[in-house]
Design an enzyme around this catalytic site. Sequence first.
Site, PDB file in Angstrom:
ATOM      1  N   ASP A  75       0.807  -1.224   0.000  1.00  0.00           N
ATOM      2  CA  ASP A  75       0.000   0.000   0.000  1.00  0.00           C
ATOM      3  C   ASP A  75       0.839   1.273   0.000  1.00  0.00           C
ATOM      4  O   ASP A  75       2.062   1.229   0.206  1.00  0.00           O
ATOM      5  CB  ASP A  75      -0.966  -0.003   1.203  1.00  0.00           C
ATOM      6  N   ASN A 144      -7.429  -2.569  14.277  1.00  0.00           N
ATOM      7  CA  ASN A 144      -8.839  -2.864  13.973  1.00  0.00           C
ATOM      8  C   ASN A 144      -8.984  -4.083  13.067  1.00  0.00           C
ATOM      9  O   ASN A 144     -10.044  -4.312  12.494  1.00  0.00           O
ATOM     10  CB  ASN A 144      -9.515  -1.638  13.332  1.00  0.00           C
ATOM     11  N   HIS A 146      -7.216  -4.658  10.275  1.00  0.00           N
ATOM     12  CA  HIS A 146      -6.912  -4.481   8.852  1.00  0.00           C
ATOM     13  C   HIS A 146      -5.614  -5.177   8.477  1.00  0.00           C
ATOM     14  O   HIS A 146      -4.727  -5.375   9.302  1.00  0.00           O
ATOM     15  CB  HIS A 146      -6.912  -2.998   8.443  1.00  0.00           C
ATOM     16  N   GLU A 151      -9.640  -1.832   5.394  1.00  0.00           N
ATOM     17  CA  GLU A 151     -10.320  -1.470   6.632  1.00  0.00           C
ATOM     18  C   GLU A 151     -11.649  -2.221   6.744  1.00  0.00           C
ATOM     19  O   GLU A 151     -12.271  -2.532   5.728  1.00  0.00           O
ATOM     20  CB  GLU A 151     -10.624   0.041   6.613  1.00  0.00           C
TER      21      GLU A 151
HETATM   22  C1  GLP Z   1      -0.495  -0.145   8.652  1.00  0.00           C
HETATM   23  C2  GLP Z   1      -0.148  -0.737   7.283  1.00  0.00           C
HETATM   24  C3  GLP Z   1      -0.124  -2.208   7.372  1.00  0.00           C
HETATM   25  C4  GLP Z   1       0.596  -2.561   8.663  1.00  0.00           C
HETATM   26  C5  GLP Z   1      -0.325  -2.297   9.818  1.00  0.00           C
HETATM   27  C6  GLP Z   1       0.314  -2.487  11.191  1.00  0.00           C
HETATM   28  O1  GLP Z   1      -1.438   0.822   8.636  1.00  0.00           O
HETATM   29  N1  GLP Z   1      -0.964  -0.327   6.186  1.00  0.00           N
HETATM   30  O2  GLP Z   1       0.502  -2.766   6.228  1.00  0.00           O
HETATM   31  O3  GLP Z   1       0.953  -3.906   8.674  1.00  0.00           O
HETATM   32  O4  GLP Z   1      -0.918  -1.032   9.672  1.00  0.00           O
HETATM   33  O5  GLP Z   1       1.186  -1.431  11.486  1.00  0.00           O
HETATM   34  P1  GLP Z   1       2.221  -1.453  12.690  1.00  0.00           P
HETATM   35  O6  GLP Z   1       3.191  -2.547  12.348  1.00  0.00           O
HETATM   36  O7  GLP Z   1       2.856  -0.099  12.692  1.00  0.00           O
HETATM   37  O8  GLP Z   1       1.467  -1.772  13.913  1.00  0.00           O
END
Ligand code: GLP
Length: 250
Positions: A75, A144, A146, A151
Amino acid sequence: MPIADPEVLDNGAAVAERVAALLLQARQEHPQLPLGLATGRTMEPVYAALVRLVQGLPTSERLDLGAHWRSFNLDEYVGLGPADPASFAAAMERHLAAPLGLARARLQLPDGLASDPLLEAERYGAAVAAAGGIGLQLLGLGLNGHIGFNEPPCAADARCRVVTLSASTRHQNAGAFGGSAQAVPEQAITLGLSEILAARQVLLVVTGSAKAPVLQRLLQDPPGPQLPASWLHRHPAVTLIVDRDAWGRG
Ligand code: GLP
């Protein structure tokens, strides 16, 4: 087939070493299949461990890895390009491409600066398909539920597209934007569950006590749109690697 029991490792450092070894193995055993990569705090120690591993390889293997590297990130924020340090393109450059000396074109991400983000999402999804799909897909887990930026609610057949980020996700990711959730872009381009579920293998990585509640939900809930990661129960080859803090069961 539900997600199998996780590998529970002592701490984030141990998780990072293990995940890095699996990424390197996937690159070396299936060089023709692109890796699916993720960003976020969970992945920073993973990429640091991968860089250490690769730097310890004999020169010929290191060069071979660079020459055949191919990855697609999940993404990117709409409106941010590689020159913005908060973009995922910049993060990949910082944590992986620069330390490994990889050519930027070998690590693909959606173009957050595309003048038509809808078209860009279509182009990016088609580029993944044209590459034969993803071999090993690395995933973190949002608070959440995702994955990528899919989402809730999110259908299992959602494709690469432009999404509007939830307040909770903008809050979760505010750290890269000087702590301000308002400064986090409102939209992103993300691979969908469709492309993620089509990967040959999935490697889901969850660390830290803040993720314990969502991890428990994931392991208990049947597949459904309210917890996008729960669609992974339908994938035949998911490896789940967590640390004790995320596992939360002593
Ligand atoms: C983000 C990204 C995801 C990531 C997730 C967890 O928003 N789009 O690809 O794996 O949320 O993030 P974090 O590792 O900072 O907790």
